[in-house]
Structure formats: C-alpha cells, structure tokens
Design a protein around this motif. Sequence first.
Motif, PDB file in Angstrom:
ATOM      1  N   GLN A 134     -21.387 -34.230  34.066  1.00 44.27           N
ATOM      2  CA  GLN A 134     -20.071 -34.638  34.531  1.00 44.27           C
ATOM      3  C   GLN A 134     -19.480 -35.668  33.556  1.00 44.27           C
ATOM      4  OE1 GLN A 134     -18.406 -33.573  37.878  1.00 44.27           O
ATOM      5  NE2 GLN A 134     -19.641 -31.985  36.891  1.00 44.27           N
ATOM      6  N   GLU A 135     -18.182 -35.822  33.578  1.00 40.97           N
ATOM      7  CA  GLU A 135     -17.505 -36.695  32.624  1.00 40.97           C
ATOM      8  C   GLU A 135     -18.040 -38.131  32.692  1.00 40.97           C
ATOM      9  OE1 GLU A 135     -13.026 -38.420  31.652  1.00 40.97           O
ATOM     10  OE2 GLU A 135     -13.261 -36.625  32.880  1.00 40.97           O
ATOM     11  N   MET A 136     -18.398 -38.584  33.903  1.00 42.97           N
ATOM     12  CA  MET A 136     -18.864 -39.961  34.045  1.00 42.97           C
ATOM     13  C   MET A 136     -20.184 -40.217  33.313  1.00 42.97           C
ATOM     14  SD  MET A 136     -20.324 -39.957  37.973  1.00 42.97           S
ATOM     15  CE  MET A 136     -18.880 -39.141  38.650  1.00 42.97           C
ATOM     16  N   GLN A 165     -11.810 -26.750  31.062  1.00 44.45           N
ATOM     17  CA  GLN A 165     -10.484 -26.256  31.448  1.00 44.45           C
ATOM     18  C   GLN A 165     -10.405 -25.950  32.933  1.00 44.45           C
ATOM     19  OE1 GLN A 165      -7.804 -26.194  29.681  1.00 44.45           O
ATOM     20  NE2 GLN A 165      -8.725 -26.814  27.739  1.00 44.45           N
ATOM     21  N   LEU A 166     -11.505 -25.506  33.529  1.00 46.80           N
ATOM     22  CA  LEU A 166     -11.520 -25.208  34.964  1.00 46.80           C
ATOM     23  C   LEU A 166     -11.689 -26.451  35.823  1.00 46.80           C
ATOM     24  CD1 LEU A 166     -13.648 -21.919  35.052  1.00 46.80           C
ATOM     25  CD2 LEU A 166     -11.165 -22.154  35.251  1.00 46.80           C
ATOM     26  N   GLY A 167     -11.892 -27.602  35.192  1.00 47.69           N
ATOM     27  CA  GLY A 167     -11.982 -28.851  35.945  1.00 47.69           C
ATOM     28  C   GLY A 167     -13.353 -29.156  36.504  1.00 47.69           C
ATOM     29  N   PHE A 168     -14.377 -28.419  36.041  1.00 45.55           N
ATOM     30  CA  PHE A 168     -15.720 -28.661  36.572  1.00 45.55           C
ATOM     31  C   PHE A 168     -16.316 -29.966  36.047  1.00 45.55           C
ATOM     32  CE2 PHE A 168     -16.014 -23.852  37.003  1.00 45.55           C
ATOM     33  CZ  PHE A 168     -15.738 -23.891  38.357  1.00 45.55           C
ATOM     34  N   HIS A 169     -15.692 -30.581  35.023  1.00 47.60           N
ATOM     35  CA  HIS A 169     -16.228 -31.828  34.461  1.00 47.60           C
ATOM     36  C   HIS A 169     -16.026 -33.002  35.421  1.00 47.60           C
ATOM     37  CE1 HIS A 169     -11.975 -31.942  33.643  1.00 47.60           C
ATOM     38  NE2 HIS A 169     -12.050 -33.194  33.250  1.00 47.60           N
ATOM     39  N   ASN A 170     -15.117 -32.852  36.374  1.00 44.62           N
ATOM     40  CA  ASN A 170     -14.929 -33.853  37.436  1.00 44.62           C
ATOM     41  C   ASN A 170     -15.015 -33.165  38.788  1.00 44.62           C
ATOM     42  OD1 ASN A 170     -14.629 -36.412  36.209  1.00 44.62           O
ATOM     43  ND2 ASN A 170     -12.600 -35.849  35.488  1.00 44.62           N
ATOM     44  N   LEU A 171     -16.039 -32.344  38.946  1.00 46.04           N
ATOM     45  CA  LEU A 171     -16.135 -31.475  40.112  1.00 46.04           C
ATOM     46  C   LEU A 171     -16.170 -32.249  41.422  1.00 46.04           C
ATOM     47  CD1 LEU A 171     -16.723 -28.663  41.404  1.00 46.04           C
ATOM     48  CD2 LEU A 171     -19.133 -29.182  41.143  1.00 46.04           C
ATOM     49  N   TYR A 172     -17.026 -33.265  41.501  1.00 44.28           N
ATOM     50  CA  TYR A 172     -17.305 -33.892  42.787  1.00 44.28           C
ATOM     51  C   TYR A 172     -16.180 -34.793  43.280  1.00 44.28           C
ATOM     52  CZ  TYR A 172     -21.829 -32.110  41.417  1.00 44.28           C
ATOM     53  OH  TYR A 172     -22.841 -31.279  40.998  1.00 44.28           O
ATOM     54  N   VAL A 181     -22.877 -25.434  40.160  1.00 40.72           N
ATOM     55  CA  VAL A 181     -22.051 -25.280  38.955  1.00 40.72           C
ATOM     56  C   VAL A 181     -21.802 -26.641  38.314  1.00 40.72           C
ATOM     57  CG1 VAL A 181     -19.762 -24.626  38.109  1.00 40.72           C
ATOM     58  CG2 VAL A 181     -20.965 -23.146  39.721  1.00 40.72           C
ATOM     59  N   GLY A 182     -21.644 -27.673  39.143  1.00 44.02           N
ATOM     60  CA  GLY A 182     -21.387 -29.017  38.638  1.00 44.02           C
ATOM     61  C   GLY A 182     -22.552 -29.608  37.861  1.00 44.02           C
ATOM     62  N   GLN A 227     -20.070 -29.704  22.012  1.00 51.59           N
ATOM     63  CA  GLN A 227     -21.487 -29.710  22.382  1.00 51.59           C
ATOM     64  C   GLN A 227     -21.956 -28.368  22.949  1.00 51.59           C
ATOM     65  OE1 GLN A 227     -23.693 -32.219  21.863  1.00 51.59           O
ATOM     66  NE2 GLN A 227     -22.032 -33.288  20.781  1.00 51.59           N
ATOM     67  N   TYR A 228     -21.088 -27.671  23.684  1.00 46.58           N
ATOM     68  CA  TYR A 228     -21.534 -26.480  24.413  1.00 46.58           C
ATOM     69  C   TYR A 228     -20.743 -25.215  24.080  1.00 46.58           C
ATOM     70  CZ  TYR A 228     -23.336 -30.443  27.041  1.00 46.58           C
ATOM     71  OH  TYR A 228     -23.937 -31.623  27.408  1.00 46.58           O
ATOM     72  N   GLY A 229     -19.848 -25.325  23.099  1.00 44.22           N
ATOM     73  CA  GLY A 229     -19.135 -24.142  22.649  1.00 44.22           C
ATOM     74  C   GLY A 229     -18.080 -23.661  23.626  1.00 44.22           C
ATOM     75  N   MET A 230     -17.882 -22.336  23.639  1.00 45.71           N
ATOM     76  CA  MET A 230     -16.846 -21.738  24.474  1.00 45.71           C
ATOM     77  C   MET A 230     -17.092 -21.980  25.956  1.00 45.71           C
ATOM     78  SD  MET A 230     -14.024 -20.144  24.650  1.00 45.71           S
ATOM     79  CE  MET A 230     -13.825 -19.588  22.951  1.00 45.71           C
ATOM     80  N   LEU A 231     -18.359 -21.905  26.378  1.00 39.73           N
ATOM     81  CA  LEU A 231     -18.672 -22.159  27.791  1.00 39.73           C
ATOM     82  C   LEU A 231     -18.287 -23.581  28.191  1.00 39.73           C
ATOM     83  CD1 LEU A 231     -22.131 -20.395  28.322  1.00 39.73           C
ATOM     84  CD2 LEU A 231     -19.904 -19.702  29.222  1.00 39.73           C
ATOM     85  N   GLY A 232     -18.544 -24.528  27.291  1.00 40.38           N
ATOM     86  CA  GLY A 232     -18.171 -25.911  27.574  1.00 40.38           C
ATOM     87  C   GLY A 232     -16.668 -26.080  27.685  1.00 40.38           C
ATOM     88  N   GLN A 233     -15.918 -25.381  26.824  1.00 44.64           N
ATOM     89  CA  GLN A 233     -14.457 -25.461  26.881  1.00 44.64           C
ATOM     90  C   GLN A 233     -13.931 -24.871  28.195  1.00 44.64           C
ATOM     91  OE1 GLN A 233     -12.497 -27.027  25.053  1.00 44.64           O
ATOM     92  NE2 GLN A 233     -10.471 -26.249  25.630  1.00 44.64           N
TER      93      GLN A 233
END
Length: 558
Positions: free
Chosen positions: A92-94, A119-126, A86-87, A109-115
Amino acid sequence: MSRITCECGHVNPEGTVLCEACGKPFEENQHLNDNKPEQLLNMRYDGSARRSQTYQRTVIDKVWNFFSSVKIGVSIIILIVVASAVGTVFPQEMYLPPGSDPTTHYEEQYGMLGQIYYQLGFHNLYSSWWYLLLLAMLGVSIVIASIDRFIPLYKTLKKQKPKRHVNFMKKQRIFGETNSADIDYTKLKKNLKSKRYKVFEEDGHLLAEKNRFSRWGPYVNHIGLITVLIGSMLRFVPAMYMDEFLWVREGETKEIAGTEGEYYIENEDFILETYDAESESNSQFQESLQNQANPVPENYQTNAIIYKRTDLPIVPGKEPELEKVREAQAKVNHPIQLENGITLYQASYQLNEFQSMSFKLHDKGDEDTNYGEFTVDLTEPQDEYTLEDGTVIRIDRYYPEFELDDGVPKQVSKFPRNPAFIFEVTRPGEETEVSFAGIGVNIDATGENDYKVGLVDFGVRDVTGLTVKKDYTLPIIAVGAAIFMIGVIQGMYWNHRRIWIQPKESGAWVAGHTNKNWFALKKDIDLTLEGTGIESPVDQQEEKDKRERRKDDGISTD
C-alpha cells in the motif's frame, strides 16, 4: 398483512409456522399424519414469523429483506475477503519507501501490473470509498439480520407455555408415549430441578427448560463484530487514529504531526550500535553474523528533546516560541509517550545523509586555480552565491537524489542522498556558462565552458525515522473481540434444552428439543424419568435413519 387464526382461537402473524399459543403446526405441517410423523417440526426461531418473510410491499421492506438474507451477508464477506487479498498483492502507498512517488513507483518496481494496480486505486485500497462502503454494508447486514431473527425468537421464548398441542408433541424429534396411569409427578419435578431445569406448570402440563441464554450466543457474536467494525471504521477519523512518518535530521527541530503545532521534537543525536561478530558474547551467532554482507544493527535510538509551544494560538508566519518539556530516548519497542495520547516509535534511519557541499570555481583545464569557494546548505539552498571577485553562481536546478536517464538527470526523491546541481556561472564581463556538478559527476553542458564548478568537500549527518501514532480505536476493537469470544463460548459450550410432559388419559406424552447435542438431551430425559413411571422417549430422527439404512440394505422394516 394477513393473519392466521389457530383452532385454539389465537391470531398469529402471517409467516408463523407454529401457533404462538398452543404450538399447533401450520402450512406444510398440517397434512402430516398425527399417529405416524413422517416429518419433524422445523423449530428454527420456534416457528415465529420474521419481518423479512412478512412485509414485502414498500421500498423499506425490500431493503430490509435484501440485507436480512444470509446469502447476501456471505456474498459481502466474500467480496471483502477478495478485495483485502488484492490489497496485499503490492505494498500500500503508506508502506512505500519515504520520498517515493506512487505515480511512478508502482510502474518502475512492478511493471505493467503495478501501473494497473495504481490506476485502479488499489494502492490506497483500505481507505477507498468502495471498500468502506463494503464494510458499512456488512455492518448493516449483520444488524438487520440479527434484529430480523432476534426479536421474534425472543418474543416466542419469553411467552412459551407448558401446555402444547398434541401435534406439536408428536412432531418433536425426541418423543415418547406412556400408557400407564401410575406416574409420580412429584419425583419427576424433583428430578428435573436436580438437573438444574427451570420447571413451569400449567393445568398439570410441565415445561422444563435450561440454558436458554445459549440461544443468544450468535447475537452476542454479532454485537462483537459490529463493535470491531465500528472501531475499524473509526480509524479513518483523524481525531481517533493517526499513523504518520516523520524524518528528523540531527540538530533539526520539527513539529510533531497530529499535535496541531503544540509539540516539537529535536533530534539531538542518533546512535547506531551493531553486533560484533568477534565478540565472545555473540559466539552463538558468530557464523550467522559473519555471513551477513552488512553489519547487523543491535540497537538504534534517537536522543531527543521534546518541546511545547507557548505562543498559542498559532499566528501564521510567526516563529514558534518553544519551551523544553523533557529529554527522551526512542528505541525499538521503547517509544516516546506524549501527554496527548501520541506515541513516537523508532522505525527507521538514514546514515550519512548529505548535509552540505562545498564547491570552488576553477579553470576547466587546471584544477589548481581557484576563483573562490562557496558552500550549499542542502536543506535550504540559496538561489545564488557571489564570490569575492564578483562572480555570481546561480542554482538553476537542484536534484536532492538524481539518476541519469539516457543522459538526462532525473530526480528520484526529495532527500539529499545523491545531490547534484545545474549551475549558471556568470563572471564579470563574460557570458554565462552552464555546468552540471554532483558527487562523482561534472558535466560541461555545452562543451565550450572555460570554467568548472568542482566539489571541494561535503558534510553529512544521520537522519532518524519516527512513526507518529495515535490510536483510540484499539480499546474499541479489543472490547469487540472480547464480546465476540464471549458469544462463541456462550453458544458453543452450552445448549438450550426443553422437555415437555403432557398428561393424557391413562398416561403421558414426553417430548424434548434442543438446538444441538441431541444425545445429551436424550440422556438428561432418561435420567429424569427414572423411577417416575414414564417410559423413555425415542429419537425419531435416529429411528427414521435406521429404517432407511435397513431398507437400503434390503432388510424388511415390518
């Protein structure tokens, strides 16, 4: 905890399948017919009792039993694999472009899925707490499962005896019986030793063993995995690992991240060299180069000066006193090494970034008029500028990089790639006017202005992007990977083999066991029994399979 007393008098812990002293089968194996074994022995961990199968009373016991389960370990691995996948759906944010705002970037960039992803915090998953918790749970599971199995197996193999119960012999997969008293035990022992077996003897009973070390291969694997996990989790400790990005403009001096203000770098010059599509040296790539819309970089590098701060400890607000350490060049795959383990990698660049912009104030309908000029430093713009005739121009809003959204200026990033300003112009004795000015744009906010702020000139400079890295975890991860491979080789290319020879009236019994490769064990036994008067044993599992196949084919097994 209840105990199991064997007929030989040895008291065994609850959960023991085979007597630790004589090897007599317990529980489900007790009903088996001595003369016709229908079920072979389960020699997993040599029938010894495991803690998870013995203690089930306290909370500690339940936690231990939970993590010792292979199913739980596999489930944790599956969760980690799914989470890691999923990550990778979005960056990732970095890895976002420098200056990007993650709160808006994913949605744009990715629309609703990106939002939802953000919101679920997957942008800093690791680096999230729950992902680290999964890694920690996997480590705990590996440690507990290893201890739960290693200790009883080690104790059993350490004190195994040559003299075993008759049922132990008959229920082995490799078993044979000889009814002749003419047996040459001297030659038998010589043959076993020639095959590199270690021979133990007790009252005429023999145990030949080799390659016991291969049984510890899986546990060496686990040690390697734990070491890799420890190294991976140490990456979240700032003292052990750092991965930062540093933009340095030409002529600018900046503190190097992770050095606690001790080291600085000055971008003396940035150089970009591109491939020449017409050059004979690039003839083999001419077609590819000509098909490219933009020039292809051949080399880009930063000519830098490294400084060390001399006025330590740092006093807040005080300008640093710097001492030149050395001149250095950062090229792709040729980083700059610092003394404290930090490495600067050439990673990116930005050409022709705006450095300054010069404006003049003139009449709205006549660009030839000029009431004065002023220059804005885009790195550190002043709040206001005063012209010679007393006109005050104040910067109400500064957009380093802007775009118009339904006619309203919106800031895209903090880097001066498309700068624009909202100016408040106040001439002596006149009312204040508001103007919006930038590259290719000049808007009268009210439509009633008498003056315009027009662009006269601008200055540009190149910007280098450096990755600042410090990694003390890589040797730990490398050692863990090496240990893991040793365990793989140890368990894959050798197998633990044991042969028991028990004397009886007018003959002997022979039994053998291995953790894998039964064919090789059977071949070993046949070769060692040649010329000793002992008949070759049979593979009882193979014989049973043959009988079942013949029965399925309708052939009598009598």
